[in-house]
Design a protein around this motif. Sequence first.
Motif, PDB file in Angstrom:
ATOM      1  N   GLN A  74       0.822  -1.213   0.000  1.00 55.20           N
ATOM      2  CA  GLN A  74       0.000   0.000   0.000  1.00 55.20           C
ATOM      3  C   GLN A  74       0.859   1.267   0.000  1.00 55.20           C
ATOM      4  O   GLN A  74       0.324   2.369   0.114  1.00 55.20           O
TER       5      GLN A  74
ATOM      6  N   ARG B 249       2.776   2.399   2.377  1.00 53.76           N
ATOM      7  CA  ARG B 249       2.576   3.106   3.636  1.00 53.76           C
ATOM      8  C   ARG B 249       3.848   3.058   4.467  1.00 53.76           C
ATOM      9  O   ARG B 249       4.676   2.165   4.305  1.00 53.76           O
TER      10      ARG B 249
ATOM     11  N   ARG C 159       4.232   5.034  11.289  1.00 54.18           N
ATOM     12  CA  ARG C 159       3.930   6.360  11.809  1.00 54.18           C
ATOM     13  C   ARG C 159       4.939   6.805  12.867  1.00 54.18           C
ATOM     14  O   ARG C 159       5.388   7.934  12.872  1.00 54.18           O
ATOM     15  N   ARG C 160       5.263   5.886  13.813  1.00 54.57           N
ATOM     16  CA  ARG C 160       6.161   6.270  14.911  1.00 54.57           C
ATOM     17  C   ARG C 160       7.209   5.183  15.142  1.00 54.57           C
ATOM     18  O   ARG C 160       7.027   4.324  16.021  1.00 54.57           O
TER      19      ARG C 160
ATOM     20  N   SER D 131      -2.922  -8.506  10.767  1.00 53.26           N
ATOM     21  CA  SER D 131      -3.589  -7.348  10.141  1.00 53.26           C
ATOM     22  C   SER D 131      -3.632  -6.180  11.118  1.00 53.26           C
ATOM     23  O   SER D 131      -3.500  -5.020  10.718  1.00 53.26           O
ATOM     24  N   GLU D 132      -3.831  -6.507  12.401  1.00 53.25           N
ATOM     25  CA  GLU D 132      -3.844  -5.445  13.397  1.00 53.25           C
ATOM     26  C   GLU D 132      -2.435  -4.870  13.607  1.00 53.25           C
ATOM     27  O   GLU D 132      -2.278  -3.672  13.837  1.00 53.25           O
TER      28      GLU D 132
ATOM     29  N   GLU E 239      -0.316  -4.488  11.269  1.00 52.34           N
ATOM     30  CA  GLU E 239      -0.172  -3.579  10.136  1.00 52.34           C
ATOM     31  C   GLU E 239      -0.862  -2.246  10.440  1.00 52.34           C
ATOM     32  O   GLU E 239      -0.346  -1.163  10.136  1.00 52.34           O
ATOM     33  N   CYS E 240      -2.020  -2.344  11.088  1.00 47.73           N
ATOM     34  CA  CYS E 240      -2.778  -1.139  11.448  1.00 47.73           C
ATOM     35  C   CYS E 240      -1.989  -0.290  12.458  1.00 47.73           C
ATOM     36  O   CYS E 240      -1.965   0.941  12.368  1.00 47.73           O
TER      37      CYS E 240
ATOM     38  N   ALA F  79       0.887   1.543  10.708  1.00 47.93           N
ATOM     39  CA  ALA F  79       0.465   2.657   9.854  1.00 47.93           C
ATOM     40  C   ALA F  79      -0.203   3.783  10.631  1.00 47.93           C
ATOM     41  O   ALA F  79      -0.066   4.950  10.276  1.00 47.93           O
ATOM     42  N   THR F  80      -0.944   3.440  11.693  1.00 47.59           N
ATOM     43  CA  THR F  80      -1.780   4.468  12.329  1.00 47.59           C
ATOM     44  C   THR F  80      -1.492   4.674  13.816  1.00 47.59           C
ATOM     45  O   THR F  80      -1.957   5.641  14.409  1.00 47.59           O
ATOM     46  N   GLN F  81      -0.799   3.722  14.450  1.00 52.79           N
ATOM     47  CA  GLN F  81      -0.543   3.744  15.892  1.00 52.79           C
ATOM     48  C   GLN F  81      -1.848   3.619  16.704  1.00 52.79           C
ATOM     49  O   GLN F  81      -1.883   3.883  17.901  1.00 52.79           O
ATOM     50  N   THR F  82      -2.908   3.183  16.040  1.00 49.91           N
ATOM     51  CA  THR F  82      -4.205   3.052  16.733  1.00 49.91           C
ATOM     52  C   THR F  82      -4.892   1.752  16.342  1.00 49.91           C
ATOM     53  O   THR F  82      -4.534   1.111  15.357  1.00 49.91           O
ATOM     54  N   LEU F  83      -5.897   1.399  17.134  1.00 48.92           N
ATOM     55  CA  LEU F  83      -6.764   0.261  16.824  1.00 48.92           C
ATOM     56  C   LEU F  83      -8.189   0.636  17.199  1.00 48.92           C
ATOM     57  O   LEU F  83      -8.411   1.251  18.248  1.00 48.92           O
TER      58      LEU F  83
END
Lengths: 216, 467
Positions: free
Chosen positions: B48, B50, B53-54, B148-149, B151-152, B155-159
């Motif tokens: 993707q 991506r 993020r951190r 998959s989580e 990966e999330c 990319a986002t530092q969140t769930l």
Amino acid sequence: MKSFTTVTSIAAPLPEADVDTDIIFPARFLLLLDREGLGRHLFHERRRPAEGAPPFVLDTPPYDRAEILVTGPNFGTGSSREQAVWALADFGIRVVIAPRFGEIFFSNCFRNGLLPIVLGEAEHGAVMRAAEAGEKVSVDLEAQRIVLADGAAIGFAIDSYRRRALLLGLDEIGAILADDAADIAAFEARQKAATPWLHLSREQLSHFDDLRTSEA
Amino acid sequence: MSALTLYDKVWRQHVVKSYEDGSDLIYIDRHLVQEVSSPQAFAGLVAQNRTIRRPDAHVSVADHAVPTRHRDRPLPDGLAARQVSRLESNAERFGIPYIPMNDRRHGIVHVIGPELGFTLPGATLVCGDSHTCTHGAFGALAFGIGSSECECIFATQTLRQKKQKRMRVMLDGALPAGVTVKDIILALIGEIGTGGGNGHAIEFAGSAVRALSMEARMTLCNMSIEAGSRVGMVAPDETTFAYLKGRPLAPSGADWDAAVAHWRSLATDADAVFDREVRLDVSALSPRISWGTTPEENLPITGRVPDPAAESDPSRRARIARSLAYMGLEPGKPLAEIPIDRVFIGSCTNSRIEDLRLAAKVVAGRQVAANVAAIVVPGSAGVRLQAEAEGLDAVFRAAGFEWRDSGCSMCVAMNDDRLSPGERCASTSNRNFEGRQGQGGRTHLMSPAMAAAAAISGRLTDVRTLS
Ligand code: SF4
């Protein structure tokens, strides 16, 4: 992610409790680096029965083409390995029905277009009987309903967000990045002020500077 | 707002936003990355286009697939070597720390997170591994996730998550001699079942928990997942702070004082209400061992192999019969008469310095039975070096144990450490599933002291009868 609407298929009966992730996808195959093509290791040991023993249900026609699996309580208990879900999906399973699931397995399903359904004892029994009779079972996510061959309809509960994500084949990461980036940045700024130690300083991270050269 | 639990407080401090359906976007402070669950997550990022993020929120280490001996040689060509080097190259590419297998900081993710001070009270911590609940021992909100989580998180530092119900396990009383925290958690799982904690975040509380060391609290929280719960937590206290102080990634100076003050405020409010309460008096416990193929199938060592014929519920009867067939056990046989072939002291449940001290105490001056092959696999290089400084390795070696390098080893049998079909093992790990320690292998779960006793006598043994 593949979207999910309706599945009509015969259902494979696996009337056993505590089918754990090591049974679904044995650890030695976790060395594989892919998420595709894992169906060949699904239930690996069970699909190689001792001589004279009957073949595993998923190798017994017509169940070798089942898209629905009906099983006992605690299915997917154990490890977080998403390979268990990838292998089921690769084999062609789209729905798993059980009285209870291992929690991480349950949430992994939704990220891979697989629908796990929790049913109470009586409803689960009815679907299991239909599966054992080799009858077609229809699962309608939009209507949140399972319909059996005799027309009996069984409703099921599902979290509204997860339902929508499955119906749309939602890319959750893409959605968070598109919709929530500003909120995340604002949260980080607030957190850095309130609990700064949760953000490692350059000095702390220098603990790792020698990683390439050190030996125990 | 009314009184809050530890879980409520840490959750609330990490809500980025709340959605209409009642779920929250939760911020994740820490992510431990290992070789088994990460390759597909990294591949997803690449596909993707991506980024992470951190990068400072992640630490990576290969623990499952690495060998526990001959680490001076390169890994033999094959799947394991490929998986380990894939993690290293992904870490390099995305700019996150990677701890190589011969580094002094190497070890099982759940052992090294706390050792580094990466695990902190009040933090949210995840890993693509179900035993991430271990870190809850520090009052962190820690749970296992799928690839998959992962990966999330990258990319986002969140769930996006829904809050669990709250369950408190009150442990009171003093542990009798020869009984350890492993026996507490086995007894609890025996009582509430492997699905008993489903849908709940567990908090372990009570006088017996306060009296436990950090190592013991980690053993307790580690097996929350075997009780069906992704989360098991203990409120941080002086024991927690003393463990963390001076750790490389723990706060220092003024930050330390502010952190401790904050951590003290996390304890569950006196009038907070739990959705479910379970109580256990630990002073009545005996050492326990598992006899079947799920952790709930465990009994005091003084017991006998259960008889399916005595079970009235047909599905339970079938379950017991199935377990006994796999385990090769006869109903009615005293558990303490079951001979074993192998002993494994290790895993993220019981491979810390205290575990090794306990086992060494039992082993000292004795010999491993002739019919038994026994190994000790320290959870980390740090544990190994500490044990060697204390002379524990010499105790184990003199008794006939093999002394290995750190990793998951025979807990999961992804390297060469595995049982052969039919072999029976006394193991300090957390799962006795069919094939868990190798195809056809038979696992009995127990404490390090009990595993040491089994090694000496060559059969399952009540450690209290040895001393
Ligand atoms: S030691 Fe065992 S349970 Fe722990 S992380 Fe490794 S494989 Fe998983």
